[in-house]
Design an enzyme around this catalytic site. Structure first.
Site, PDB file in Angstrom:
ATOM      1  N   GLY A  79       0.870  -1.181   0.000  1.00  0.00           N
ATOM      2  CA  GLY A  79       0.000   0.000   0.000  1.00  0.00           C
ATOM      3  C   GLY A  79       0.897   1.217   0.000  1.00  0.00           C
ATOM      4  N   SER A 111       5.821  -5.419  -1.224  1.00  0.00           N
ATOM      5  CA  SER A 111       5.718  -4.004  -1.612  1.00  0.00           C
ATOM      6  C   SER A 111       6.086  -3.125  -0.407  1.00  0.00           C
ATOM      7  CB  SER A 111       4.321  -3.729  -2.165  1.00  0.00           C
ATOM      8  OG  SER A 111       4.305  -2.531  -2.910  1.00  0.00           O
ATOM      9  N   ALA A 112       5.200  -2.281   0.087  1.00  0.00           N
ATOM     10  CA  ALA A 112       5.538  -1.457   1.254  1.00  0.00           C
ATOM     11  C   ALA A 112       6.019  -2.320   2.426  1.00  0.00           C
ATOM     12  CB  ALA A 112       4.327  -0.630   1.675  1.00  0.00           C
ATOM     13  N   HIS A 148       8.760  -3.567  -7.132  1.00  0.00           N
ATOM     14  CA  HIS A 148       8.158  -3.191  -8.428  1.00  0.00           C
ATOM     15  C   HIS A 148       9.216  -2.578  -9.345  1.00  0.00           C
ATOM     16  CE1 HIS A 148       4.185  -3.767  -6.601  1.00  0.00           C
ATOM     17  NE2 HIS A 148       4.526  -2.942  -5.635  1.00  0.00           N
ATOM     18  N   GLU A 183       8.811  -7.551 -10.840  1.00  0.00           N
ATOM     19  CA  GLU A 183       7.509  -8.147 -10.519  1.00  0.00           C
ATOM     20  C   GLU A 183       7.575  -9.677 -10.564  1.00  0.00           C
ATOM     21  OE1 GLU A 183       5.734  -6.217  -9.205  1.00  0.00           O
ATOM     22  OE2 GLU A 183       5.264  -4.407 -10.320  1.00  0.00           O
TER      23      GLU A 183
END
Lengths: 226, 226
Positions: A79, A111-112, A148, A183
């Protein structure tokens, strides 16, 4: 993974990592900004249930520090990294999580949730929507991850490429490695070994060095030396 | 503008904005991270000389605050917003620049140089390579700009789109407009009128409102009301 259901591809690796005995992991949904923590928990629980494990959101606990201290495993979803770091700071969770992980508790982040495993949030791609009150993160690893990671800009984009942004980071932070995670790839540290999972290579940057392209066949342990 | 020489397209508008009388503008190259302030100055000077104006880098002055106080115009180039803001803070330049601009001194900024014209750096796309010691910026305008606005992610990218990132910003900052400036467009404020220059529309976001698509035919002054 673009074009696939959320968290579907990694679930098989998560299953291997957590093992056969059912685990109820503590889920940290703080990076969710435009949707609720409950919705985020439900989305992740669905995927975990498919592999025989479960999650429960930290927002259900009155004492989040105690929830960390008693957790079987910690799962930190993606997020907005800035809000995630701000809430980890506000709830005084950085040190308790780092301590538990140092003592062997499994940590899973994407991700985060991978950004906050690093020494600082300085290689996030996210928009700085809120002051995190300090850039320091969990430092579960001594290097930085850029999730990413993209090789090219979209057509017609005149801003910096991701590699140029990372080169800027290295100019100001010359002593630290940055791993560009493309990815569908992930880093796993288990049994004293750091390795890459996935079909694409990772791109590894350090100041004054030609970027390395390493695959799932390579040993990544050199990144763990400070 | 992708595929065109650096700063070439905007130079005609810069000429119109600065007028016929030759101006020697103070150039702030602080956003340059991987190349020198001298090189940056030379690159920008080349373009300005083509339109009969000139720049001189603030790094040549012993007293940067005095340089701002005596400047005919200020030009702030792109690069890394975080380093730019950190150096503006370190050199105590935020207030002196804002004061001069409030009194009518021309200000020209692109990319990071447009970000710092906003109330805060919260809509930058740049990598947070250094703690800026405060997110506040010049606040020459009461709204936020997101430069290099892109509608789509590159193929295969599973992270947030730019619009999703801006929606996150609005969730935390519901009272402020964000203007997504597509490549090759610029905002001009002159003679009490704010307008768009360029062939593409600007995309304007506010919490709980459908994004607006406005063109160079439209009046943007509503963005100036706080």
């Amino acid at each position: 993974m673009a074009g696939e259901p959320y968290l579907d591809y990694p679930k098989h690796e998560i299953k291997k990592f957590l093992g056969d005995k059912p685990v109820k992991a503590l889920f940290i949904p703080y990076a969710a900004v435009t949707f609720s923590f409950d919705d985020y928990e439900a989305k992740v629980e669905q995927r975990f249930a498919e592999i025989g494990h479960h999650v429960r959101g930290i927002h259900h606990y009155d004492d989040p520090v105690k929830a960390v201290e008693e957790a079987e495993a910690i799962v930190v979803g993606g997020g907005n990294t800035w809000q995630l770091v701000r809430m980890l700071h506000d709830n005084n969770l950085m040190k308790p999580i780092a301590k538990r992980v140092a003592n062997g508790m499994p940590y899973i982040g994407w991700s985060a949730g991978s950004n906050v495993a690093c020494p600082t949030l300085r290689t996030t791609n996210d928009m700085p929507i809120i002051d995190p009150l300090g850039f320091d993160c969990l430092k579960l690893i001594p290097f930085q991850i850029n999730p990413h990671y993209q090789d090219k800009n979209p057509d017609g984009h005149a801003g910096e490429t991701r590699e140029q942004r990372i080169e800027e980071f290295l100019e100001v932070n010359p002593d630290i490695y940055v791993v560009g995670l493309r990815e569908g790839t992930m880093l796993k540290y288990d049994d004293d070994k750091l390795s890459l999972i996935g079909n694409l290579k990772a791109r590894i940057f350090k100041k004054d060095q030609k970027p390395l392209e390493l695959s799932s066949e390579d040993n990544f342990n050199f990144l763990l030396k400070e």
